[in-house]
Design a protein around this motif. Structure first.
Motif, short mmCIF file in Angstrom:
data_model
loop_
_atom_site.label_atom_id
_atom_site.label_comp_id
_atom_site.label_asym_id
_atom_site.label_seq_id
_atom_site.Cartn_x
_atom_site.Cartn_y
_atom_site.Cartn_z
N GLY A 70 49.65 100.39 28.99
CA GLY A 70 50.04 101.03 27.73
C GLY A 70 49.63 100.22 26.52
N VAL A 71 49.88 98.91 26.57
CA VAL A 71 49.49 98.04 25.46
C VAL A 71 47.97 98.01 25.32
CG1 VAL A 71 49.42 95.63 24.69
CG2 VAL A 71 51.57 96.62 25.49
N GLY A 72 47.29 97.91 26.46
CA GLY A 72 45.83 97.89 26.42
C GLY A 72 45.27 99.15 25.79
N PHE A 73 45.88 100.28 26.10
CA PHE A 73 45.44 101.55 25.54
C PHE A 73 45.77 101.65 24.06
CE2 PHE A 73 46.40 106.04 24.54
CZ PHE A 73 45.19 106.63 24.87
N GLY A 74 47.01 101.37 23.68
CA GLY A 74 47.43 101.51 22.28
C GLY A 74 46.76 100.54 21.34
N THR A 75 46.54 99.31 21.80
CA THR A 75 45.92 98.29 20.95
C THR A 75 44.47 98.62 20.65
OG1 THR A 75 47.37 96.69 22.04
CG2 THR A 75 45.67 95.81 20.63
N PHE A 76 43.84 99.38 21.53
CA PHE A 76 42.46 99.82 21.29
C PHE A 76 42.34 100.52 19.94
CE2 PHE A 76 39.42 103.31 21.39
CZ PHE A 76 38.26 102.72 21.82
N PHE A 77 43.26 101.43 19.65
CA PHE A 77 43.21 102.18 18.38
C PHE A 77 43.49 101.25 17.20
CE2 PHE A 77 44.23 105.10 21.78
CZ PHE A 77 43.34 106.12 21.55
N MET A 78 44.49 100.42 17.36
CA MET A 78 44.84 99.48 16.31
C MET A 78 43.65 98.60 15.95
SD MET A 78 47.59 96.42 16.63
CE MET A 78 47.70 95.12 15.39
N ALA A 79 42.99 98.04 16.95
CA ALA A 79 41.89 97.11 16.71
C ALA A 79 40.71 97.78 16.03
CB ALA A 79 41.45 96.47 18.03
N ALA A 211 52.31 102.06 24.52
CA ALA A 211 51.16 102.51 23.74
C ALA A 211 51.57 102.90 22.33
CB ALA A 211 50.49 103.70 24.43
N GLY A 212 52.68 103.63 22.22
CA GLY A 212 53.15 104.06 20.91
C GLY A 212 53.53 102.91 20.02
N TYR A 213 54.13 101.89 20.61
CA TYR A 213 54.50 100.71 19.85
C TYR A 213 53.27 100.06 19.22
CZ TYR A 213 57.11 96.41 18.82
OH TYR A 213 57.71 95.36 18.17
N GLN A 214 52.20 99.97 19.97
CA GLN A 214 50.96 99.36 19.46
C GLN A 214 50.27 100.27 18.45
OE1 GLN A 214 51.92 96.35 20.48
NE2 GLN A 214 49.77 95.83 20.77
N ILE A 215 50.24 101.55 18.74
CA ILE A 215 49.58 102.49 17.84
C ILE A 215 50.27 102.52 16.48
CG2 ILE A 215 49.13 104.96 17.46
CD1 ILE A 215 48.55 105.18 20.46
N SER A 216 51.57 102.22 16.46
CA SER A 216 52.30 102.24 15.19
C SER A 216 51.73 101.23 14.19
CB SER A 216 53.79 101.94 15.43
OG SER A 216 53.99 100.60 15.85
N TYR A 217 51.10 100.17 14.68
CA TYR A 217 50.50 99.18 13.79
C TYR A 217 49.21 99.70 13.15
CZ TYR A 217 53.61 95.44 15.37
OH TYR A 217 54.71 94.66 15.64
N SER A 218 48.65 100.78 13.69
CA SER A 218 47.39 101.30 13.18
C SER A 218 47.47 101.70 11.72
CB SER A 218 46.94 102.51 14.02
OG SER A 218 46.71 102.14 15.35
N VAL A 219 48.66 102.09 11.28
CA VAL A 219 48.79 102.63 9.93
C VAL A 219 48.65 101.56 8.85
CG1 VAL A 219 50.23 104.54 10.70
CG2 VAL A 219 51.32 102.42 9.99
N TYR A 220 48.66 100.28 9.23
CA TYR A 220 48.49 99.27 8.20
C TYR A 220 47.68 98.07 8.64
CZ TYR A 220 52.79 97.11 10.27
OH TYR A 220 53.74 96.58 11.11
N VAL A 221 46.99 98.18 9.75
CA VAL A 221 46.25 97.03 10.25
C VAL A 221 45.14 96.60 9.29
CG1 VAL A 221 44.70 98.45 11.65
CG2 VAL A 221 45.08 96.08 12.28
N SER A 222 44.45 97.55 8.66
CA SER A 222 43.36 97.15 7.77
C SER A 222 43.86 96.66 6.42
CB SER A 222 42.35 98.28 7.57
OG SER A 222 42.81 99.24 6.66
#
Length: 492
Positions: A70-79, A211-222
């Motif tokens: 799950g982390v591997g999948f969600g962090t993909f989007f974040m990165a 996955a959702g926990y990691q994807i949540s960081y996507s909204v402000y990672v940049s």
């Protein structure tokens, strides 16, 4: 860390908010994203997520497997969102105007602010519980006090937050490293507190939450990569973000799963104190106190991001003048709202945490699907920066393609949703298995890609070139940074 003068010519406090970062203020290295997101994820809230696996009947092994996947999948989007920062020099959610329009972007903005405030609230509660192990005082004192510290960090801004995260990383590595080794050796030999094993439903729930926990960081990672030089290699930004955020999430979630498997009614603070004090007297208490700075730092990061998103939303309807005043006002409003919600939370707040994470996943999946599809597949990183700030420009006020793909993607997920208070018909037929996130990703990105097949990218290329000249003219007046087509493009 670079000096204040390099990043903020006006003084110690960061002056940028939703505006474009000029080339003269770009600084930092790709590896800085590693410790920033390692510490950003190394908070007690992350560990709480790991308690879920044993609670839904999974063994420690299967829980950790679900976490890793799950982390591997969600962090993909974040990165991959992180690469948008140096490429465009803009906060994460301002970029969404290209897909949704200057006003249409209010749709994902609303969900994003909900995510920010929710995490601030959970962080405040856990930080207070940690401090109450050695200090007096209740929520009415600690919540406002801790929020005030986070506000100071957020107001000073980007460079200070990077510096704090970077120096907290080795401290957390040492102390939690000792705790993890001890817990694995000693708890591993004790019996489990509940019958656990394998369930497909439980495995997919744990996968979705991770996955959702990691994807949540996507909204402000940049937001925290946008100061990197425009020619920063995409591979470096993506890799360091992925490694930092992924490693800490897997570590703490699996640690939470270990504690949840072997302790009755696991609690983040109490578990660390109980097991840690077995290492030597006072070590557990020291451990939770060391966790507080990390919680405050991520509170500041969330406050900073909520301010940027809120200012972006307001600017879509009435012009916002970027600057220190806007930053301080926005952060203060977020702080007051977060403290008020934290004080109103029931004592069993953690019971709602998993629902919160899953709701984040549902609302953010269609956004990340549309945003990444546009950046990597449709426009390939080429945008007219000045047009993103022009409500009458080529991106428009309401971009029907992005809004349609988001809405359809969100609606398509509903039959597959599985929450404590609602189970969709397809999820019910599957025995409670939740695959909504996969549906949202495929439908959201696929539909957006189809709807954009008619876009005249040749015409956009002309406008991008004009935008570059406008930025060059602004920088000659000391108002903005130059940006070239090369810098605005994705590294091939």
């Amino acid at each position: 860390m670079s000096t204040a003068n390099e990043a903020r010519p006006g003084g110690v406090i960061e002056t940028r908010s939703i505006d474009h970062v000029p080339a003269s203020e770009r600084h930092g290295k790709p590896w800085h994203q590693g410790p920033f997101w390692f510490t950003g994820n190394f908070v007690l809230v992350t560990m709480v997520s790991g308690f879920l696996g044993p609670a839904v009947g999974l063994s420690l092994g299967y829980t950790c497997l679900a976490i890793v996947l799950g982390v591997g999948f969600g962090t993909f989007f974040m990165a991959f969102h992180a690469n948008q920062g140096p490429t465009m020099g803009l906060p994460q959610m301002i970029q969404s105007r290209a897909q949704f329009g200057s006003r249409g972007a209010i749709v994902p903005f609303a969900a994003t602010v909900f995510v920010y405030v929710g995490f601030i609230v959970f962080d405040l509660v856990l930080a207070t519980q940690a401090l109450q192990t050695v200090l007096p005082g209740g929520p009415w004192f600690w919540y406002p006090f801790l929020m005030l510290v986070a506000v100071v960090l957020a107001v000073i801004g980007h460079d200070l937050l990077h510096w704090v995260q970077r120096w907290l990383t080795p401290v957390l590595l040492v102390f939690f490293g000792v705790f993890t080794v001890y817990a694995a050796l000693h708890l591993g030999s004790t019996p489990t507190v509940a019958k656990t094993g394998w369930t497909l439903t439980g495995f997919l729930i744990m996968f979705s939450v991770s996955a959702g926990y990691q994807i949540s960081y996507s909204v402000y990672v940049s937001d925290y990569s946008r100061y990197l030089p425009a020619d920063t290699p995409a591979r470096g930004v993506i890799t360091w973000t992925y490694l930092g955020a992924g490693a800490s999430a897997i570590w703490l979630m699996c640690l939470g799963a270990l504690l949840g498997t072997h302790l009755e009614a696991p609690d983040a603070v109490a578990s660390l104190v109980t097991v840690g004090n077995d290492v030597f007297s006072g070590f557990g208490t020291l451990l939770v106190l060391i966790s507080v700075p990390a919680l405050l730092s991520i509170c500041a990061v969330n406050s900073y991001g909520a301010m940027l998103t809120s200012a972006s939303a307001v600017d879509g309807f009435t012009p916002v003048r970027p600057g220190v005043r806007v930053r301080i006002t926005g952060i203060a409003i977020v702080a007051v709202l977060s403290v008020a919600i934290a004080l109103a939370l029931p004592a069993d707040y953690l019971g709602s945490f998993n629902n919160f994470v899953l709701l984040m996943l549902y609302f953010l999946i269609p956004w990340t699907a549309v945003n990444l599809a546009d950046f990597y597949l449709v426009r390939r990183g080429h945008y007219a920066i000045t047009e993103l700030f022009n409500p009458n420009g080529m991106y428009g006020r309401w971009a029907w393609r992005g809004l349609t793909a988001y809405a359809v993607g969100l609606l398509a997920m509903i039959p597959f949703v599985s929450l404590s208070f609602y189970v969709g018909p397809v999820a019910e037929a599957l025995g409670g298995v939740d695959i909504a996130f996969l549906v949202g990703l495929v439908v959201g990105s696929g539909l957006y890609y189809l709807l954009t097949r008619g876009l005249d990218l040749g015409e956009e290329a002309v406008r991008i070139e004009e935008s570059n000249h406008e930025l060059a003219e602004l920088v000659s007046q000391g108002l903005a940074a130059p940006a070239t087509t090369e810098h605005l493009g994705v590294e091939q």
